[in-house]
Enzyme design. Structure first.
Site, mmCIF file in Angstrom:
data_model
loop_
_atom_site.group_PDB
_atom_site.id
_atom_site.type_symbol
_atom_site.label_atom_id
_atom_site.label_comp_id
_atom_site.label_asym_id
_atom_site.label_seq_id
_atom_site.Cartn_x
_atom_site.Cartn_y
_atom_site.Cartn_z
ATOM 1 N N GLY A 31 0.818 -1.214 0.000
ATOM 2 C CA GLY A 31 0.000 0.000 0.000
ATOM 3 C C GLY A 31 0.854 1.266 0.000
ATOM 4 C CE1 TYR A 53 -1.225 6.249 9.550
ATOM 5 C CE2 TYR A 53 -1.090 3.880 9.094
ATOM 6 C CZ TYR A 53 -0.495 5.065 9.500
ATOM 7 O OH TYR A 53 0.819 5.065 9.881
ATOM 8 C CG ASP A 66 -11.356 12.633 3.691
ATOM 9 O OD1 ASP A 66 -10.715 11.565 3.671
ATOM 10 O OD2 ASP A 66 -11.716 13.202 2.645
ATOM 11 C CE1 TYR A 86 -11.870 3.372 2.489
ATOM 12 C CE2 TYR A 86 -12.518 5.686 2.499
ATOM 13 C CZ TYR A 86 -11.570 4.706 2.699
ATOM 14 O OH TYR A 86 -10.310 5.062 3.118
ATOM 15 C CE LYS A 119 -10.265 3.354 6.998
ATOM 16 N NZ LYS A 119 -9.062 2.465 7.106
ATOM 17 C CD1 TRP A 140 -9.360 13.941 -0.268
ATOM 18 C CD2 TRP A 140 -8.614 15.689 -1.455
ATOM 19 N NE1 TRP A 140 -10.429 14.755 -0.534
ATOM 20 C CE2 TRP A 140 -10.009 15.837 -1.262
ATOM 21 C CE3 TRP A 140 -7.932 16.668 -2.158
ATOM 22 C CZ2 TRP A 140 -10.723 16.919 -1.759
ATOM 23 C CZ3 TRP A 140 -8.641 17.762 -2.647
ATOM 24 C CH2 TRP A 140 -10.019 17.880 -2.458
#
Ligand SMILES: NC(=O)c1ccc[n+]([C@@H]2O[C@H](COP(=O)([O-])OP(=O)(O)OC[C@H]3O[C@@H](n4cnc5c(N)ncnc54)[C@H](OP(=O)(O)O)[C@@H]3O)[C@@H](O)[C@H]2O)c1
Length: 289
Positions: free
Chosen positions: A10, A98, A101, A124, A128, A149
């Protein structure tokens, strides 16, 4: 110190691997050895490695695909972080996770703080957020770092897509009414390293949820313009850019219009801050050259 990092290839994981070597041994299993969709394998791996710290840099990150693949997104983004948190708590070690936003609906007229109400617009973001809640429920030592982003010189991201399309096409239409902070994976890894060093030095701030993005803000259109300017400086071809609205570019998942995250709590509690997005972009591009 032995650190277990999930998500071998990743964007964030790759940058972590470059920077965290100075701390000790990194154990970074591939998906064949640590598949977050397999709870028993997660538990086995953690118990086998017996790390001093777990960093979950893996996630189901296909935002649009998640809309029609919710079960898979929730297994990886919600269930797996909860299991990692349980295993970390059993070992008495911290977990760094992690998040995004996209846990917010973007309707606030200012940057979001950690205490603002969440309201994800898509699967998504929901998955999260469920991952955050699963970790928090365990009540172990954890840092949930919400970022936005993310791009890097490797992987699938806006920077690499723009670098290709801007050179291939005469004209590109880019969304100009979503605002946020493009955040280089290298910035996230630098701040993660700084946080671990604070912890090691006994200068630990409060465990919990924090916002961690580059400073400043722009739109996807503004980000594309900056990428285009860098191409022109290198004497490369660059398409004309046209600003459009979100409604001109429909996607399966609805994105928040305001993705700005207020990162002052991380600075206050842990003394860790990030550069502005333009500085980080230049650093990322310099590494590409
Ligand atoms: N990308 C963004 O714009 C963005 C924005 C905000 C927050 N975030 C968050 O930041 C973190 C890092 O994201 P990133 O951009 O570095 O993601 P990324 O580049 O898409 O990488 C995700 C990693 O997760 C791994 N993975 C996916 N499913 C897995 C599974 N079942 N088992 C094990 N590994 C699995 C992938 O493995 P393979 O290489 O094998 O596919 C990949 O290495 C994530 O928590 C993400 O939610 C990202």
């Amino acid at each position: 110190m032995r650190i277990l990092i999930s998500g071998q290839h990743g964007q964030v994981s790759s940058e972590l691997q470059k920077r965290l070597k100075v701390l000790g041994e990194l154990v970074v299993p591939g998906r064949d050895q640590l598949d977050l969709a397999q709870p028993e394998q997660i538990r086995r791996q953690v118990r086998h490695v017996r790390p001093d710290l777990i960093i979950n840099a893996a996630a189901y990150t296909a935002v649009d695909k998640a809309e029609s693949d919710a079960a898979a997104a929730f297994v990886v983004n919600a269930q797996a972080p909860g299991i990692l948190a349980e295993e970390a708590a059993a070992l008495g070690i911290p977990l760094i996770q992690y998040s995004t936003d996209y846990v917010f609906d973007g309707r606030k007229g200012a940057p979001y703080t950690e205490t603002d109400a969440t309201n994800p617009l898509g699967v998504y973001g929901q998955s999260k957020l469920a991952g955050e809640q699963a970790i928090t429920a365990v009540q172990g030592k954890h840092l949930i770092l919400r970022t936005s982003w993310v791009y890097s010189a490797h992987g699938h991201n806006f920077l690499l897509t723009m670098q290709r399309l801007l050179q291939e096409k005469p004209e590109l239409r880019i969304v100009a009414d979503q605002i946020g902070a493009p955040t280089w994976a290298g910035t996230i890894a630098n701040s993660t390293l700084a946080l671990i060093e604070r912890w090691q030095a006994g200068e630990t701030g409060a465990w919990g949820t924090y916002h961690l993005t580059a400073q400043g803000e722009t739109s996807w259109f503004g980000f594309a313009q900056a990428i285009g300017e860098a191409l022109r400086e290198q004497g490369k071809p660059c398409a004309n850019l046209l600003p459009i609205t979100t409604s001109d570019y429909p996607t399966p998942a609805t994105r928040p219009l305001n993705s700005r995250l207020d990162c002052s709590r991380l600075q206050r509690e842990w003394g860790v801050s990030q550069p502005d997005w333009q500085t980080a972009l230049r650093e990322c591009l310099a590494g590409q050259a």
